[in-house]
Design a protein around this motif. Structure first.
Motif, PDB file in Angstrom:
ATOM      1  N   SER A 220       0.838  -0.888   0.109  1.00 17.26           N
ATOM      2  CA  SER A 220      -0.109   0.032  -0.208  1.00 17.26           C
ATOM      3  C   SER A 220       1.456   1.795  -0.426  1.00 17.26           C
ATOM      4  CB  SER A 220      -0.749   0.172   1.231  1.00 17.26           C
ATOM      5  OG  SER A 220      -1.179  -0.991   1.235  1.00 17.26           O
ATOM      6  N   GLY A 221       1.887   0.846  -0.069  1.00 16.74           N
ATOM      7  CA  GLY A 221       2.940   2.178  -0.293  1.00 16.74           C
ATOM      8  C   GLY A 221       3.276   2.694   1.342  1.00 16.74           C
ATOM      9  N   THR A 222       2.892   2.070   2.272  1.00 19.02           N
ATOM     10  CA  THR A 222       3.410   2.544   3.830  1.00 19.02           C
ATOM     11  C   THR A 222       4.676   1.726   4.741  1.00 19.02           C
ATOM     12  OG1 THR A 222       1.569   1.369   4.597  1.00 19.02           O
ATOM     13  CG2 THR A 222       1.152   3.611   4.152  1.00 19.02           C
ATOM     14  N   ASN A 223       5.019   1.928   5.332  1.00 16.75           N
ATOM     15  CA  ASN A 223       6.347   1.100   6.046  1.00 16.75           C
ATOM     16  C   ASN A 223       6.579   1.571   7.526  1.00 16.75           C
ATOM     17  OD1 ASN A 223       8.938   0.724   6.899  1.00 16.75           O
ATOM     18  ND2 ASN A 223      10.373   1.805   6.271  1.00 16.75           N
ATOM     19  N   PRO A 224       5.495   1.189   8.305  1.00 12.32           N
ATOM     20  CA  PRO A 224       4.849   0.905   9.247  1.00 12.32           C
ATOM     21  C   PRO A 224       6.230   0.030  10.767  1.00 12.32           C
ATOM     22  CG  PRO A 224       3.810  -0.317   8.849  1.00 12.32           C
ATOM     23  CD  PRO A 224       4.325  -0.053   7.116  1.00 12.32           C
ATOM     24  N   SER A 225       6.026   1.196  11.539  1.00 12.68           N
ATOM     25  CA  SER A 225       6.252   0.539  13.196  1.00 12.68           C
ATOM     26  C   SER A 225       5.996   0.004  13.861  1.00 12.68           C
ATOM     27  CB  SER A 225       7.492   0.778  14.146  1.00 12.68           C
ATOM     28  OG  SER A 225       7.743   0.810  15.142  1.00 12.68           O
ATOM     29  N   VAL A 226       5.507  -1.197  13.758  1.00 10.71           N
ATOM     30  CA  VAL A 226       4.646  -2.380  14.361  1.00 10.71           C
ATOM     31  C   VAL A 226       5.311  -3.276  16.335  1.00 10.71           C
ATOM     32  CG1 VAL A 226       3.131  -4.043  13.713  1.00 10.71           C
ATOM     33  CG2 VAL A 226       4.345  -3.032  12.035  1.00 10.71           C
ATOM     34  N   HIS A 227       4.581  -3.133  16.604  1.00 12.67           N
ATOM     35  CA  HIS A 227       4.526  -3.565  17.439  1.00 12.67           C
ATOM     36  C   HIS A 227       3.232  -4.361  17.936  1.00 12.67           C
ATOM     37  CE1 HIS A 227       7.891  -0.425  18.445  1.00 12.67           C
ATOM     38  NE2 HIS A 227       6.907  -0.005  18.030  1.00 12.67           N
ATOM     39  N   ILE A 228       3.951  -5.423  18.742  1.00 13.63           N
ATOM     40  CA  ILE A 228       2.648  -6.241  19.197  1.00 13.63           C
ATOM     41  C   ILE A 228       3.365  -6.563  20.491  1.00 13.63           C
ATOM     42  CG2 ILE A 228       2.544  -9.157  19.871  1.00 13.63           C
ATOM     43  CD1 ILE A 228       2.612  -8.628  17.178  1.00 13.63           C
ATOM     44  N   VAL A 229       1.501  -5.812  21.661  1.00 10.95           N
ATOM     45  CA  VAL A 229       1.693  -5.985  22.946  1.00 10.95           C
ATOM     46  C   VAL A 229       0.702  -6.202  24.246  1.00 10.95           C
ATOM     47  CG1 VAL A 229       1.404  -3.161  24.104  1.00 10.95           C
ATOM     48  CG2 VAL A 229       1.807  -3.010  21.936  1.00 10.95           C
ATOM     49  N   GLY A 230       1.898  -6.545  24.708  1.00 12.60           N
ATOM     50  CA  GLY A 230       0.989  -7.193  25.592  1.00 12.60           C
ATOM     51  C   GLY A 230       1.689  -6.554  27.466  1.00 12.60           C
ATOM     52  N   PRO A 231       0.479  -7.407  28.371  1.00 12.04           N
ATOM     53  CA  PRO A 231       0.730  -6.012  29.455  1.00 12.04           C
ATOM     54  C   PRO A 231       2.683  -6.222  29.679  1.00 12.04           C
ATOM     55  CG  PRO A 231      -0.764  -7.675  30.346  1.00 12.04           C
ATOM     56  CD  PRO A 231       0.129  -8.174  28.443  1.00 12.04           C
ATOM     57  N   LYS A 232       3.342  -6.720  29.675  1.00 11.75           N
ATOM     58  CA  LYS A 232       4.948  -6.939  29.679  1.00 11.75           C
ATOM     59  C   LYS A 232       5.800  -5.652  28.825  1.00 11.75           C
ATOM     60  CE  LYS A 232       5.357 -11.686  31.556  1.00 11.75           C
ATOM     61  NZ  LYS A 232       6.217 -13.015  31.134  1.00 11.75           N
ATOM     62  N   GLU A 233       4.477  -5.647  27.692  1.00 15.47           N
ATOM     63  CA  GLU A 233       5.584  -4.267  26.861  1.00 15.47           C
ATOM     64  C   GLU A 233       4.984  -3.259  26.908  1.00 15.47           C
ATOM     65  OE1 GLU A 233       5.824  -8.379  25.862  1.00 15.47           O
ATOM     66  OE2 GLU A 233       3.774  -7.604  25.440  1.00 15.47           O
ATOM     67  N   VAL A 234       3.931  -2.830  27.965  1.00 19.23           N
ATOM     68  CA  VAL A 234       2.643  -1.637  27.786  1.00 19.23           C
ATOM     69  C   VAL A 234       3.657  -0.495  27.881  1.00 19.23           C
ATOM     70  CG1 VAL A 234       1.614  -0.100  28.562  1.00 19.23           C
ATOM     71  CG2 VAL A 234       0.899  -2.563  28.131  1.00 19.23           C
ATOM     72  N   SER A 235       4.556  -0.698  29.283  1.00 18.74           N
ATOM     73  CA  SER A 235       5.713   0.416  29.573  1.00 18.74           C
ATOM     74  C   SER A 235       7.006   1.313  28.085  1.00 18.74           C
ATOM     75  CB  SER A 235       6.765  -0.013  31.176  1.00 18.74           C
ATOM     76  OG  SER A 235       7.483   0.734  30.731  1.00 18.74           O
TER      77      SER A 235
END
Length: 408
Positions: A220-235
């Motif tokens: 689609s022409g975009t280059n995102p930053s992608v994060h898988i987020v669980g409780p441990k990753e929130v901070s």
């Protein structure tokens, strides 16, 4: 494959006339192509369209076969324009698209296979806009031309074949590119930083969700930053968002910490926060195929968005008293006080649906019906898996509901 700019592909729409100029000096494939038709790409030597032998015979058979989804009057011309004036042409790694059953498929043959991806958007000869619908409907074609060089003479073509798919929407074009573009895609330049957060439960459903998202984003022409987020990753993710301050934030899944949205909104506002209603990976894919191109300026009907239309040509919402308005992802939803229905425009412009109506239940808008230009219900058509239910907490209130009745 290089980065793909969908906006350039749509902007370079190819007009069709329903006629093909065929003369003797043209290619023996006999579809109006140059005699020495070649495809120059960024990598390797040109790929030549075969002019004789088994490859030519197989291609002649293919162009006599209809492309599903292409109007009958444009079938032959669509082949011509795709093979001669495709807006996007690039060599892709040789891979077995529609490999002929009579050709041995082994390591040696795969090493001799060369393929080029072709893509173009087409419009009919008398395209017009009336009652909120573009007619005739645009369509796109995506094809992979494969040539197999001779085992003993590398400059000679032993065989060739063509695989073509048509699409009548931008999301369908992205899906076709997804199937045909091959496994290796190049990340496009990122002019506006975009971050996507994916709830951990979606990752548990499919642990390749990040790869799926990136592939669709690149197409689609975009280059995102992608994060898988669980409780441990929130901070850690909160810290990254504060440091990076992306232009847009997309949050997939209901289990994401509200603090992530609150931090972003406090600095960027609500207009650039997107919270699609998704319950499974296929909902994420559906949303990305439609909405990521829109963020790149491409509407769902293979048009640049916003389409270059006069406001007077837009049908007016059949609302007696516009009393409230709320926006979701830039789309206004207007309440008719007399009926209790919330109206919005059907941006897909398919199936003669001009408007969609919603009803307010439990502080959320639930899809009610698709309607024509006069507000009559279109039977047997629904919204699909996305945006059947929009919590009011996802929406931004608007103080000027009447201003949206005659425009987008």
């Amino acid at each position: 494959m290089p980065a793909l700019d969908l906006s350039k592909l749509v902007k370079g729409v190819v007009p069709l006339t329903g006629k093909v100029d065929v003369r003797r000096e043209f290619h023996p494939l006999d579809v109006g192509l140059k005699k020495d038709q070649k495809y120059f790409t960024l990598g390797g030597s040109p790929i030549v369209l075969p002019g004789r032998g088994q490859g030519l015979h197989r291609l002649q058979t293919r162009v006599e076969s209809p492309i599903a989804g292409v109007p009958e009057e444009y079938q032959r011309e669509a082949y011509v324009r795709l093979l001669s004036t495709a807006i996007f042409t690039h060599r892709v790694p040789g891979h077995a698209h529609s490999w002929p059953s009579d050709v041995p498929q082994d390591a040696d043959a795969l090493a001799r296979l060369r393929s080029v991806l072709l893509a173009a958007v087409f419009r009919g000869a008398n395209e017009s806009f009336e009652n909120g619908i573009f007619s005739p409907q645009r369509f796109a074609c995506v094809g992979v031309l494969s040539v197999l060089t001779d085992a003993n003479e590398p400059k000679k073509i032993a065989d060739a074949w063509l695989d073509v798919e048509a699409a009548s929407s931008t999301s369908g074009l992205v899906a076709a590119l997804e199937r045909l573009a091959g496994p290796d895609l190049t990340a496009p330049p990122n002019s506006r930083p975009l971050t996507m957060l994916v709830a951990e439960d979606l990752w548990y459903e499919s642990q390749d969700v990040e790869q799926v998202i990136r592939r669709l984003a690149y197409l689609s022409g975009t280059n995102p930053s992608v994060h898988i987020v669980g409780p441990k990753e929130v901070s850690a993710v909160r810290t990254q968002l504060r440091d990076a301050l992306p232009s847009r934030l997309i949050m997939f899944g209901g289990g994401l910490d509200e603090a992530l949205a609150t931090d972003f909104v406090s600095r960027r506002g609500t207009a650039e926060l997107y919270r699609p209603h998704v319950e499974a990976i296929h909902d994420v894919v559906d949303w990305l195929r439609t909405e990521l191109p829109r963020l790149r300026g491409v509407g769902p009907a293979l048009m640049l968005n916003p389409e270059p239309l006069e406001a007077s040509s837009m049908p007016v919402m059949p609302i007696a008293v516009a009393s409230r308005c709320a926006h979701h992802n830039g789309t206004p939803y207007v309440l008719d006080q007399t009926t209790g229905w919330w109206w919005t425009r059907d941006r897909d412009q398919h199936g003669h649906s001009i408007f969609k109506t919603y009803v307010l239940r439990d502080d959320a808008l639930d899809w009610d019906a698709d309607r024509d230009v006069d507000g009559n219900v279109i039977e047997g058509k629904n919204k699909g898996n996305v945006l059947l239910h929009i919590p009011m907490s996802w929406m931004k209130l608007c103080s000027f509901p009447a201003s949206h009745l005659s425009g987008r």
